[in-house]
Scaffold this active site. Structure first.
Site, PDB file in Angstrom:
ATOM      1  N   GLY A   1       0.863  -1.182   0.000  1.00  0.00           N
ATOM      2  CA  GLY A   1       0.000   0.000   0.000  1.00  0.00           C
ATOM      3  C   GLY A   1       0.896   1.226   0.000  1.00  0.00           C
ATOM      4  O   GLY A   1       1.624   1.477   0.967  1.00  0.00           O
TER       5      GLY A   1
ATOM      6  N   ASN B   1      -1.299   7.081   1.625  1.00  0.00           N
ATOM      7  CA  ASN B   1      -0.810   8.036   2.628  1.00  0.00           C
ATOM      8  C   ASN B   1      -0.019   7.360   3.751  1.00  0.00           C
ATOM      9  O   ASN B   1       1.090   7.780   4.083  1.00  0.00           O
ATOM     10  CB  ASN B   1      -1.994   8.794   3.225  1.00  0.00           C
ATOM     11  CG  ASN B   1      -2.588   9.769   2.221  1.00  0.00           C
ATOM     12  OD1 ASN B   1      -1.895  10.252   1.328  1.00  0.00           O
ATOM     13  ND2 ASN B   1      -3.870  10.044   2.351  1.00  0.00           N
TER      14      ASN B   1
ATOM     15  N   HIS C   1      -8.628  -0.739  18.886  1.00  0.00           N
ATOM     16  CA  HIS C   1      -8.155   0.478  18.209  1.00  0.00           C
ATOM     17  C   HIS C   1      -9.333   1.310  17.697  1.00  0.00           C
ATOM     18  O   HIS C   1      -9.168   2.200  16.892  1.00  0.00           O
ATOM     19  CB  HIS C   1      -7.210   0.055  17.070  1.00  0.00           C
ATOM     20  CG  HIS C   1      -6.622   1.186  16.285  1.00  0.00           C
ATOM     21  ND1 HIS C   1      -6.006   2.274  16.874  1.00  0.00           N
ATOM     22  CD2 HIS C   1      -6.542   1.393  14.943  1.00  0.00           C
ATOM     23  CE1 HIS C   1      -5.580   3.092  15.918  1.00  0.00           C
ATOM     24  NE2 HIS C   1      -5.901   2.589  14.740  1.00  0.00           N
TER      25      HIS C   1
HETATM   26  N1  APR Z   1      -2.843  -4.558  -3.055  1.00  0.00           N
HETATM   27  C1  APR Z   1      -1.978  -3.523  -2.921  1.00  0.00           C
HETATM   28  N2  APR Z   1      -2.372  -2.260  -2.670  1.00  0.00           N
HETATM   29  C2  APR Z   1      -3.695  -2.040  -2.551  1.00  0.00           C
HETATM   30  C3  APR Z   1      -4.657  -3.055  -2.679  1.00  0.00           C
HETATM   31  C4  APR Z   1      -4.179  -4.373  -2.938  1.00  0.00           C
HETATM   32  N3  APR Z   1      -5.006  -5.407  -3.067  1.00  0.00           N
HETATM   33  N4  APR Z   1      -5.872  -2.526  -2.496  1.00  0.00           N
HETATM   34  C5  APR Z   1      -5.689  -1.204  -2.267  1.00  0.00           C
HETATM   35  N5  APR Z   1      -4.382  -0.909  -2.300  1.00  0.00           N
HETATM   36  C6  APR Z   1      -3.728   0.388  -2.119  1.00  0.00           C
HETATM   37  C7  APR Z   1      -4.443   1.528  -2.813  1.00  0.00           C
HETATM   38  O1  APR Z   1      -4.164   1.554  -4.211  1.00  0.00           O
HETATM   39  C8  APR Z   1      -3.889   2.740  -2.076  1.00  0.00           C
HETATM   40  O2  APR Z   1      -2.746   3.290  -2.723  1.00  0.00           O
HETATM   41  O3  APR Z   1      -3.748   0.765  -0.749  1.00  0.00           O
HETATM   42  C9  APR Z   1      -3.482   2.173  -0.707  1.00  0.00           C
HETATM   43  C10 APR Z   1      -4.253   2.785   0.436  1.00  0.00           C
HETATM   44  O4  APR Z   1      -3.852   4.117   0.522  1.00  0.00           O
HETATM   45  P1  APR Z   1      -4.836   5.308   0.926  1.00  0.00           P
HETATM   46  O5  APR Z   1      -6.093   5.193   0.166  1.00  0.00           O
HETATM   47  O6  APR Z   1      -4.054   6.572   0.872  1.00  0.00           O
HETATM   48  O7  APR Z   1      -5.198   4.950   2.464  1.00  0.00           O
HETATM   49  P2  APR Z   1      -4.300   5.268   3.750  1.00  0.00           P
HETATM   50  O8  APR Z   1      -4.696   6.568   4.314  1.00  0.00           O
HETATM   51  O9  APR Z   1      -2.891   5.004   3.445  1.00  0.00           O
HETATM   52  O10 APR Z   1      -4.861   4.153   4.761  1.00  0.00           O
HETATM   53  C11 APR Z   1      -4.579   2.791   4.561  1.00  0.00           C
HETATM   54  O11 APR Z   1      -4.377   2.301   6.886  1.00  0.00           O
HETATM   55  O12 APR Z   1      -4.725   3.610   8.780  1.00  0.00           O
HETATM   56  C12 APR Z   1      -5.276   2.661   7.910  1.00  0.00           C
HETATM   57  O13 APR Z   1      -7.642   3.187   7.972  1.00  0.00           O
HETATM   58  C13 APR Z   1      -6.491   3.199   7.183  1.00  0.00           C
HETATM   59  O14 APR Z   1      -7.238   1.063   6.371  1.00  0.00           O
HETATM   60  C14 APR Z   1      -6.584   2.257   6.014  1.00  0.00           C
HETATM   61  C15 APR Z   1      -5.111   1.985   5.711  1.00  0.00           C
END
Ligand code: APR
Length: 309
Positions: A7, A10, A175
């Site tokens: 991921g 952010n 959490h």
């Molecule tokens: N494989 C890889 N990456 C993925 C997949 C997957 N199957 N599905 C989604 N993603 C990626 C998205 O493309 C995105 O870039 O996960 C990333 C999530 O990033 P954001 O949308 O910016 O979310 P973020 O704020 O980083 O939060 C991620 O952490 O704190 C927790 O609640 C929050 O569950 C959330 C996670």
């Protein structure tokens, strides 16, 4: 030495950036499903190396798990973040599918890795990762309590007008906004109870601000926070990689400890090279025990949703 962050959004990108700046491994693999996204973030971070003076490299990949092979730690941040008004629990359906598949793909390439789960609802996602991975329980760690504790110390330092480095404070339990338990009785300011300095009402306010700390930021920013979550994830990875044996509140599989079984919940643990090594008993009083058991009930009912998916 390799560390993978799944991921590149952010939280994942911020965590990877903290890790590369600490040079915890020479290669930090950042993986995302979105075409070119992780590659771009990695390139941007690598272009700061001469400014920040680090020598490790971030390698961005699109869904290429082969590139993650041999990682010591896999940090899972993939999944949807919260939107204003949403609870972490509402993310369960979508994020369970994502967490299940990324953990399984990553472990094929790095069977000995320690898994760090950040995706929400984190307590349930950690439980899912323990159950689905078949890993020894010590190798799966949910990161939530470190973040909640750093928010707790932030609010305490604001209330007391003192440096956060002079404070100790721990948040255990779930959490979620209603399931976390900031341990106000044990919070201290240079070895003296914070209750010596704050009124009961002020301490309650610190506690309630901590509990809605994430929601407050989601309301302000429009999505969930990333600086403190990313830095908290990196602090956890540092204790694993450098075998620091730090005590952090983390979400781990309980088998009778703190009166709970077959659930992942936040408790203080020693973190070293093998994952979580030991659960520390904080000798909760009756009211803290009751809060912990209430928190466990809420998380357990959320976990039960997994079987309906
Ligand atoms: N494989 C890889 N990456 C993925 C997949 C997957 N199957 N599905 C989604 N993603 C990626 C998205 O493309 C995105 O870039 O996960 C990333 C999530 O990033 P954001 O949308 O910016 O979310 P973020 O704020 O980083 O939060 C991620 O952490 O704190 C927790 O609640 C929050 O569950 C959330 C996670």
């Amino acid at each position: 030495m390799k560390i993978t962050v799944i991921g590149a959004g952010n939280v994942g990108a911020t965590c990877a950036e903290s890790i590369v700046r600490m040079e915890l491994a020479n290669q930090i693999v950042l993986l995302d499903i979105r075409d070119g996204f992780a590659e771009g973030k990695a390139m941007d971070m690598n272009q700061t190396s001469s400014l920040h003076g680090f020598h490790s490299k971030v390698i961005g990949v699109t869904n290429d798990y082969k590139a993650t092979a041999g990682s010591k730690v896999i940090v899972v941040t993939s999944g949807l973040p919260r939107k204003p008004g949403m609870t972490r629990e509402e993310l369960i359906g979508t994020n369970a599918g994502i967490v299940k598949s990324v953990v399984s793909e990553a472990l094929k390439e790095s069977p000995d890795a320690v898994i760090v789960v950040i995706s929400n609802p984190m307590d349930t996602m950690t439980y899912l990762a323990v159950k689905e991975s078949g890993l020894p329980k010590n190798k799966v760690i949910g990161m939530g309590g470190i973040l909640d504790s750093s928010r707790f110390k932030y609010y305490l330092s604001e209330a007391m007008n003192c440096p956060v480095s002079d404070l100790q404070g721990t948040v255990i339990g779930g959490h979620g906004d209603t399931t976390m338990i900031p341990l106000t009785r044990m919070a201290s300011y240079q070895s003296t109870p914070v209750s010596n300095y704050l009124s009961k009402e002020r301490l309650e306010k610190v506690k309630s601000s901590t509990m809605v700390g994430g929601a407050t930021l989601t309301g302000l920013i429009g999505t969930s926070a990333w600086y403190a979550p990313g830095a908290s994830g990196a602090a956890l990875v540092a204790s694993i990689i450098n075998d620091q044996k730090r005590i952090f509140p983390c979400c781990v599989y309980l088998d009778g400890e703190y009166g709970q079984k077959d659930i992942c919940l936040g408790v203080p643990v020693v973190i070293g090279k093998n994952g979580w090594e030991k659960i520390i008993d904080y000798n909760l009083n009756d009211s803290e025990k009751a809060s912990f058991s209430k928190s466990a009930n809420a998380v357990r009912s959320m976990n039960s949703v997994l079987s309906d998916l």
